[in-house]
Design an enzyme around this catalytic site. Structure first.
Site, PDB file in Angstrom:
ATOM      1  N   TYR A  93      -1.088 -22.112  32.108  1.00 31.77           N
ATOM      2  CA  TYR A  93      -1.041 -20.934  32.967  1.00 31.77           C
ATOM      3  C   TYR A  93      -2.267 -20.062  32.714  1.00 31.77           C
ATOM      4  CZ  TYR A  93       0.601 -17.184  35.823  1.00 31.77           C
ATOM      5  OH  TYR A  93       0.696 -16.265  36.841  1.00 31.77           O
ATOM      6  N   GLN A 133     -11.698  -4.473  21.223  1.00 29.04           N
ATOM      7  CA  GLN A 133     -10.272  -4.719  21.347  1.00 29.04           C
ATOM      8  C   GLN A 133      -9.662  -3.783  22.385  1.00 29.04           C
ATOM      9  OE1 GLN A 133      -7.559  -7.097  20.992  1.00 29.04           O
ATOM     10  NE2 GLN A 133      -9.159  -7.302  19.464  1.00 29.04           N
ATOM     11  N   HIS A 180      -9.579  -4.406  26.292  1.00 25.51           N
ATOM     12  CA  HIS A 180      -8.763  -5.446  26.911  1.00 25.51           C
ATOM     13  C   HIS A 180      -7.710  -4.865  27.831  1.00 25.51           C
ATOM     14  CE1 HIS A 180      -9.745  -9.446  25.596  1.00 25.51           C
ATOM     15  NE2 HIS A 180      -9.956  -9.034  24.367  1.00 25.51           N
ATOM     16  N   GLU A 193      -3.025  -9.561  14.731  1.00 23.32           N
ATOM     17  CA  GLU A 193      -3.548 -10.751  15.407  1.00 23.32           C
ATOM     18  C   GLU A 193      -4.949 -11.069  14.874  1.00 23.32           C
ATOM     19  OE1 GLU A 193      -4.315  -9.979  19.488  1.00 23.32           O
ATOM     20  OE2 GLU A 193      -4.518 -12.102  20.040  1.00 23.32           O
ATOM     21  N   HIS A 194      -5.812 -10.060  14.865  1.00 27.49           N
ATOM     22  CA  HIS A 194      -7.177 -10.212  14.348  1.00 27.49           C
ATOM     23  C   HIS A 194      -7.385  -9.268  13.169  1.00 27.49           C
ATOM     24  CE1 HIS A 194      -7.461 -10.817  18.814  1.00 27.49           C
ATOM     25  NE2 HIS A 194      -8.048 -11.923  18.422  1.00 27.49           N
ATOM     26  N   ASP A 242     -13.805 -14.965  19.490  1.00 23.48           N
ATOM     27  CA  ASP A 242     -13.232 -15.024  20.836  1.00 23.48           C
ATOM     28  C   ASP A 242     -13.904 -16.087  21.688  1.00 23.48           C
ATOM     29  OD1 ASP A 242     -11.501 -12.953  20.351  1.00 23.48           O
ATOM     30  OD2 ASP A 242     -12.780 -11.405  21.247  1.00 23.48           O
ATOM     31  N   HIS A 290      30.741 -42.131  10.938  1.00 25.63           N
ATOM     32  CA  HIS A 290      29.512 -42.088  10.153  1.00 25.63           C
ATOM     33  C   HIS A 290      29.693 -42.935   8.891  1.00 25.63           C
ATOM     34  CE1 HIS A 290      28.222 -38.841  12.742  1.00 25.63           C
ATOM     35  NE2 HIS A 290      27.102 -38.654  12.058  1.00 25.63           N
TER      36      HIS A 290
END
Lengths: 430, 430
Positions: free
Chosen positions: A130, A259, A262, A327-328, A361, A420
């Site tokens: 996507y 950042q 974004h 995240e970073h 990135d 079993h």
């Protein structure tokens, strides 16, 4: 103004915990709307895709075609700025080379009893990618999602990207070509996720869907999970920079803004033990904002979600960083390696003053699809393993079965699973 | 009577496809009920747990205590049949030894430009393990979920298990002790998942939740996904046995019934090129059913979802098996290794006549938590990696930044992300 917290304040612990609980996204409840869209696509196939695209993207796919043609992609390649294409080609090659090292090896071994155990890795047959339309249509994201799949050996890679008002970003098509995407469809939203999961006459179904999207896309991925595999649910991006007093405030300000630009829900955080640096960075952010193309977005993000944590000592950082699980994480300190070694939860770590996140990135080679919103506590960035699966292998001979059988029978009986137990006992004439 | 399909029939392709589309579970829509339960637990904490347990499990936790005490677990250990405990101890040791081989190694390397890349694996801090109550409370499942977490180095392992009418399976508690589970809570359902995800005064929150459960548990895991990590959503179990004409039909019948006895929605499938074997297996199933403790369940599963595929040649098997992507695959043929090598989608493969699936369920050492309902096309059995996450690492010096910077600037500009480009350019004085 970003929020300032000082570890030496008596109320620091409380305010830091409150900060961690801050929601950066309005969670829209689109569960029912998405369930309806999925049901429609399952029932009516291409006709539903055409209807939804007319309604949401103002495009007539009956005319434009659901699938993007090779000629359209050729045209996008021809139209692309050669310098950009060259940069994307370098990025592609570096991402490919790095991810090739992630290819796992299976293997078998024989244990002390003579039991053979092992596992085998195989690629997922077909993957759907996507790609958001509009402003968030990034060619670099196409590379980051498609290349690991290709490296894993995925047989068929199908991309969906909405074309609002008929417009597709030519660089997204170019990146798809570079990365070896097999099929591109100009559809988006929950309807595109449904088409990939269940298939329509035009879109063959896939086994796994990856890639970021809006609330509808995220809800659709959640709902089709199980029928197909999905990657993580991506939230707004974030960076945490740890810096000592010796660093260049302009560089750090640029990284925080990279950042913040974004998304207004993005988050930029500075940890420093130097009040002078903190002030200098804040001033530099204001200066740089003035000339930034996306200054409205960046300045909203910085004002609403920006954070500066004043440390008494850099040694306080690791425990706090682990709670944020950014995240970073950029570490610009003299002892960046030592600090990094003490941090357990982060999507990616960028070491030293000459590794701005933007390198990662785009062209570093590592993946930029990373866990957001504190999910680095339990998940990893995208990689080759996300496009493969492991089959375990077990092999006993008569001797091994004799050695292990009685314990298996005992457990089977204790669990009330007589068949079993019998499946073992019958082979041992017990 | 199980369904019979013959690959030489003209309508085989169509009937096989129809078979693949068969639903074995009634999908209950419990989304809203579960959302409400989660909201209640978030708002009212322990009080909500006590209310729901009174209502659903007919137990007063205000009196019994939400947490199971060490004394209760001691008592369960003391009450356990020594033979069963010994068998579980053997199982535990074999599972531990096998999973220890899955521990990943991180690593760094320097590429031709001098860029340092790498990654580091770290364990998830805290994991919640859901264990169903009632008939499906299996000590072996506790081991299979808890041991990989322990091997991964998870710091805190909390188990939840409902106690309907106050009753807990002592072997489940014993298995928790053997596996080193740190905390056990007598709660279940969506409320237990909510407690693990968000925490209550008694139950500290975890970062990831694993383990099987009913429709409410599955829906709750789906809803808390993102706040915490989750494992796959487990469906009813299935086995596919490929056998040639030289095999013992009684053994195969026992294996098919071992699957069928789990659940009326379980599925047992036989692929064979020998009509004589197929008939003999069917007759053996009927004979063995007569003396099986769980014959009602097993016979319902076999009658409703059992399948025998008659092959013209064993070489037809791999392509068909891949479409089913069975959770468990037993191969009882002279050339079992060659056949296994051609199959791409299966959770686990059991090779040869002396490896009944029950060995793998209990004491083989490999994991019995495997992808069901065709999800082996895109996912793997539970393992150590499910309890760890990868942090990527990138490090450039000034030279590497000079080499890669221009391409990063070009892509940043092409994507309209000026601050991304600037964060590189500012370091290169561009």
């Amino acid at each position: 103004m970003p929020l300032h917290l000082d570890t030496s304040s008596p109320d620091f612990a409380e305010r830091f915990t409150a900060f961690l609980g801050t929601k950066r996204e309005v969670s829209e409840d689109v569960t029912r709307a998405v369930a309806e869209i999925i049901a429609e696509v399952r029932a009516r196939g291409d006709a539903a895709l055409i209807d939804y695209s007319r309604r949401f993207d103002r495009i007539d796919l009956a005319e434009a075609g659901i699938r993007v043609t090779e000629a359209e992609i050729d045209a996008a390649m021809a139209a692309a700025d050669p310098k950009t294409l060259e940069a994307l080609t370098l990025a592609h090659e570096r991402i490919r080379a790095h991810h090739a090292r992630q290819l796992p090896s299976g293997g078998r071994y024989v244990d002390a009893l003579g039991v053979e155990l092992g596992h085998r890795w195989t690629p997922v047959d077909a993957v759907g990618l996507y790609v958001p339309g509009g402003t968030a249509a990034y060619p670099s994201s196409v590379l980051m999602n498609a290349v690991p799949a290709r490296v894993a050996g995925v047989g068929r890679l199908a991309m969906v990207v909405p074309a609002p008002d008929g417009v597709l970003n030519p660089l997204v098509l170019a990146a798809a070509r570079l990365a070896g995407v097999d099929e591109v469809y100009r559809i988006g939203g929950a309807q595109a996720v449904a088409a990939l999961a269940y298939g329509t006459p035009t879109v063959a179904p896939v086994a796994k869907i990856v890639g970021p999207g809006n609330a509808y896309v995220a809800a659709a991925k959640r709902q089709v999970f199980g029928t197909v595999g999905i990657d993580m649910i991506a939230g707004p991006s974030e960076v945490l920079v740890i810096a000592d007093g010796e660093q260049n405030p302009d560089w750090i300000a640029a990284d925080l803004l990279a950042q913040a630009e974004h998304d207004t829900a993005a988050q930029s955080i500075l940890f420093t033990d130097s009040p002078a640096l903190a002030s200098a960075v804040e001033a530099a952010v204001e200066r740089q904002l003035a000339t930034l193309p996306r200054r409205d977005i960046a300045s909203a993000s910085w004002a609403e979600f920006g954070l500066i944590v004043h440390l008494t000592a850099l040694a306080e950082a690791p425990a706090l960083v682990d709670r944020i699980a950014p995240e970073h994480l950029e570490i610009l300190t003299a002892d960046c390696e030592e600090l990094a070694a003490q941090i357990r939860h982060a999507g990616a770590i960028f070491l030293g003053a000459h590794t701005p996140e933007a390198i990662g990135d785009y062209v570093g080679g590592s993946n930029h699809v990373l866990p957001t919103a504190r999910s680095a506590r339990f998940s990893s960035g995208l990689g080759v393993l996300d496009f493969m699966k492991r089959t375990s292998i077990l092999k006993c001979g008569p001797e091994q079965l004799r050695a292990l059988g009685p314990a298996a029978i005992a457990i089977g009986e204790a669990e009330g699973l007589g068949a079993h137990a019998r499946s073992v006992a019958i082979r041992l004439n017990l």
